[in-house]
Design a protein around this motif. Structure first.
Motif, PDB file in Angstrom:
ATOM      1  N   ALA A 105       0.812  -1.209   0.000  1.00 19.27           N
ATOM      2  CA  ALA A 105       0.000   0.000   0.000  1.00 19.27           C
ATOM      3  C   ALA A 105       0.849   1.264   0.000  1.00 19.27           C
ATOM      4  CB  ALA A 105      -0.946   0.001   1.193  1.00 19.27           C
ATOM      5  N   LYS A 106       1.970   1.227   0.697  1.00 21.07           N
ATOM      6  CA  LYS A 106       2.837   2.395   0.792  1.00 21.07           C
ATOM      7  C   LYS A 106       3.970   2.382  -0.227  1.00 21.07           C
ATOM      8  CE  LYS A 106       1.978   3.102   5.722  1.00 21.07           C
ATOM      9  NZ  LYS A 106       2.586   3.218   7.068  1.00 21.07           N
ATOM     10  N   ASN A 107       4.055   1.301  -1.011  1.00 21.28           N
ATOM     11  CA  ASN A 107       5.128   1.164  -1.996  1.00 21.28           C
ATOM     12  C   ASN A 107       6.479   1.417  -1.339  1.00 21.28           C
ATOM     13  OD1 ASN A 107       5.673   0.532  -4.770  1.00 21.28           O
ATOM     14  ND2 ASN A 107       6.196   2.676  -5.149  1.00 21.28           N
ATOM     15  N   THR A 108       6.675   0.756  -0.214  1.00 19.56           N
ATOM     16  CA  THR A 108       7.846   0.985   0.607  1.00 19.56           C
ATOM     17  C   THR A 108       8.464  -0.333   1.064  1.00 19.56           C
ATOM     18  OG1 THR A 108       6.980   3.094   1.425  1.00 19.56           O
ATOM     19  CG2 THR A 108       8.689   2.045   2.737  1.00 19.56           C
ATOM     20  N   VAL A 109       9.784  -0.362   1.127  1.00 21.43           N
ATOM     21  CA  VAL A 109      10.523  -1.501   1.657  1.00 21.43           C
ATOM     22  C   VAL A 109      11.216  -1.063   2.930  1.00 21.43           C
ATOM     23  CG1 VAL A 109      12.476  -3.050   1.283  1.00 21.43           C
ATOM     24  CG2 VAL A 109      10.819  -2.670  -0.540  1.00 21.43           C
ATOM     25  N   TYR A 110      11.213  -1.940   3.926  1.00 22.38           N
ATOM     26  CA  TYR A 110      11.811  -1.636   5.214  1.00 22.38           C
ATOM     27  C   TYR A 110      12.966  -2.570   5.519  1.00 22.38           C
ATOM     28  CZ  TYR A 110       7.285   0.665   5.772  1.00 22.38           C
ATOM     29  OH  TYR A 110       6.171   1.438   5.590  1.00 22.38           O
ATOM     30  N   LEU A 111      13.890  -2.077   6.313  1.00 18.53           N
ATOM     31  CA  LEU A 111      14.958  -2.899   6.837  1.00 18.53           C
ATOM     32  C   LEU A 111      14.987  -2.686   8.343  1.00 18.53           C
ATOM     33  CD1 LEU A 111      17.309  -4.841   6.154  1.00 18.53           C
ATOM     34  CD2 LEU A 111      18.821  -2.841   6.216  1.00 18.53           C
ATOM     35  N   GLN A 112      14.466  -3.659   9.071  1.00 18.89           N
ATOM     36  CA  GLN A 112      14.485  -3.612  10.522  1.00 18.89           C
ATOM     37  C   GLN A 112      15.814  -4.167  11.003  1.00 18.89           C
ATOM     38  OE1 GLN A 112      12.071  -2.430  12.769  1.00 18.89           O
ATOM     39  NE2 GLN A 112      13.727  -2.720  14.243  1.00 18.89           N
ATOM     40  N   MET A 113      16.578  -3.358  11.709  1.00 16.98           N
ATOM     41  CA  MET A 113      17.902  -3.745  12.166  1.00 16.98           C
ATOM     42  C   MET A 113      17.902  -3.838  13.687  1.00 16.98           C
ATOM     43  SD  MET A 113      20.279  -1.421   9.631  1.00 16.98           S
ATOM     44  CE  MET A 113      19.776   0.109  10.424  1.00 16.98           C
ATOM     45  N   ASN A 114      18.066  -5.035  14.197  1.00 23.39           N
ATOM     46  CA  ASN A 114      18.119  -5.279  15.627  1.00 23.39           C
ATOM     47  C   ASN A 114      19.505  -5.762  16.029  1.00 23.39           C
ATOM     48  OD1 ASN A 114      15.318  -4.711  15.858  1.00 23.39           O
ATOM     49  ND2 ASN A 114      14.805  -6.860  15.408  1.00 23.39           N
ATOM     50  N   SER A 115      19.767  -5.716  17.325  1.00 24.74           N
ATOM     51  CA  SER A 115      21.053  -6.165  17.858  1.00 24.74           C
ATOM     52  C   SER A 115      22.213  -5.550  17.087  1.00 24.74           C
ATOM     53  CB  SER A 115      21.139  -7.696  17.804  1.00 24.74           C
ATOM     54  OG  SER A 115      20.093  -8.293  18.545  1.00 24.74           O
ATOM     55  N   LEU A 116      22.156  -4.258  16.921  1.00 27.08           N
ATOM     56  CA  LEU A 116      23.160  -3.557  16.133  1.00 27.08           C
ATOM     57  C   LEU A 116      24.553  -3.689  16.740  1.00 27.08           C
ATOM     58  CD1 LEU A 116      21.127  -0.375  15.244  1.00 27.08           C
ATOM     59  CD2 LEU A 116      22.127  -1.963  13.591  1.00 27.08           C
ATOM     60  N   LYS A 117      25.528  -3.763  15.852  1.00 27.07           N
ATOM     61  CA  LYS A 117      26.926  -3.868  16.233  1.00 27.07           C
ATOM     62  C   LYS A 117      27.697  -2.693  15.639  1.00 27.07           C
ATOM     63  CE  LYS A 117      26.720  -8.927  15.952  1.00 27.07           C
ATOM     64  NZ  LYS A 117      27.307 -10.130  15.302  1.00 27.07           N
ATOM     65  N   PRO A 118      28.802  -2.312  16.245  1.00 24.64           N
ATOM     66  CA  PRO A 118      29.600  -1.213  15.690  1.00 24.64           C
ATOM     67  C   PRO A 118      29.986  -1.441  14.226  1.00 24.64           C
ATOM     68  CG  PRO A 118      30.320  -1.662  17.913  1.00 24.64           C
ATOM     69  CD  PRO A 118      29.333  -2.753  17.554  1.00 24.64           C
ATOM     70  N   THR A 153      21.549   6.600   3.464  1.00 25.82           N
ATOM     71  CA  THR A 153      21.273   7.139   4.785  1.00 25.82           C
ATOM     72  C   THR A 153      22.312   6.600   5.758  1.00 25.82           C
ATOM     73  OG1 THR A 153      19.564   7.399   6.511  1.00 25.82           O
ATOM     74  CG2 THR A 153      19.649   5.268   5.382  1.00 25.82           C
ATOM     75  N   GLN A 154      22.824   7.477   6.595  1.00 25.56           N
ATOM     76  CA  GLN A 154      23.912   7.114   7.499  1.00 25.56           C
ATOM     77  C   GLN A 154      23.398   6.371   8.726  1.00 25.56           C
ATOM     78  OE1 GLN A 154      27.449   7.771   7.271  1.00 25.56           O
ATOM     79  NE2 GLN A 154      27.427   6.310   8.986  1.00 25.56           N
ATOM     80  N   VAL A 155      24.048   5.257   9.028  1.00 26.29           N
ATOM     81  CA  VAL A 155      23.786   4.504  10.246  1.00 26.29           C
ATOM     82  C   VAL A 155      25.079   4.432  11.035  1.00 26.29           C
ATOM     83  CG1 VAL A 155      23.231   2.246  11.237  1.00 26.29           C
ATOM     84  CG2 VAL A 155      21.910   3.124   9.300  1.00 26.29           C
ATOM     85  N   THR A 156      25.041   4.902  12.264  1.00 23.53           N
ATOM     86  CA  THR A 156      26.215   4.883  13.118  1.00 23.53           C
ATOM     87  C   THR A 156      25.885   4.150  14.408  1.00 23.53           C
ATOM     88  OG1 THR A 156      26.979   7.011  12.240  1.00 23.53           O
ATOM     89  CG2 THR A 156      27.947   6.264  14.310  1.00 23.53           C
ATOM     90  N   VAL A 157      26.687   3.143  14.721  1.00 21.50           N
ATOM     91  CA  VAL A 157      26.479   2.349  15.927  1.00 21.50           C
ATOM     92  C   VAL A 157      27.686   2.534  16.838  1.00 21.50           C
ATOM     93  CG1 VAL A 157      26.005   0.079  16.883  1.00 21.50           C
ATOM     94  CG2 VAL A 157      25.165   0.673  14.602  1.00 21.50           C
ATOM     95  N   SER A 158      27.449   3.053  18.023  1.00 22.04           N
ATOM     96  CA  SER A 158      28.516   3.310  18.971  1.00 22.04           C
ATOM     97  C   SER A 158      28.660   2.164  19.961  1.00 22.04           C
ATOM     98  CB  SER A 158      28.259   4.616  19.726  1.00 22.04           C
ATOM     99  OG  SER A 158      27.053   4.537  20.473  1.00 22.04           O
ATOM    100  N   SER A 159      29.863   2.037  20.516  1.00 20.02           N
ATOM    101  CA  SER A 159      30.128   0.984  21.487  1.00 20.02           C
ATOM    102  C   SER A 159      29.575   1.344  22.847  1.00 20.02           C
ATOM    103  CB  SER A 159      31.630   0.724  21.596  1.00 20.02           C
ATOM    104  OG  SER A 159      32.169   0.339  20.355  1.00 20.02           O
TER     105      SER A 159
END
Length: 123
Positions: free
Chosen positions: A75-88, A117-123
């Motif tokens: 319906a939204k013509n959109t794709v998602y990426l759910q990111m869990n347990s992120l690592k640096p 799009t920038q994704v930054t994962v800190s320790s």
């Protein structure tokens, strides 16, 4: 003109979650492969995940399997990426890509790419 727009990137601590979105304008995702790739500083762009719009078949890189989930919303013509347990090591610019044809979705042979799009994962 087909345009892909990513959103949802940001800063998260290790173990946290982020949800990226990829919206298309000018054309629907029907009969399309949609993929996510990422590129960290000094490294080559690498495959993360992909989905075949028709049927919803998904593909994942070993490094994110079990942590990331790709999905679609017709319906939204959109794709998602759910990111869990992120690592640096997940820190990178994430790009959405689409192809209206038959390809190996884990390769880089997509015809259309977003700006990232920038994704930054800190320790």
């Amino acid at each position: 003109q087909v345009q892909l727009v990513e959103s949802g990137g940001g800063l998260e601590q290790a173990g946290g979650s982020l949800r990226l979105s990829c919206a298309a304008s000018g054309r629907t995702f029907s009969r399309t492969f949609v993929g996510w790739f990422r590129q960290a500083p000094g490294k080559e762009r690498e495959f993360v995940a992909a989905i075949r719009w028709s049927g919803g078949t998904t593909y994942y890189a070993d490094s994110v399997k079990g942590r990331f989930t790709i999905s679609r919303d017709n319906a939204k013509n959109t794709v998602y990426l759910q990111m869990n347990s992120l690592k640096p090591e997940d820190t990178a610019v994430y790009y959405c890509a689409a192809e209206w044809g038959s390809i190996d979705p884990t390769r880089h042979k997509y015809s259309y790419w977003g700006q990232g799009t920038q994704v930054t994962v800190s320790s």
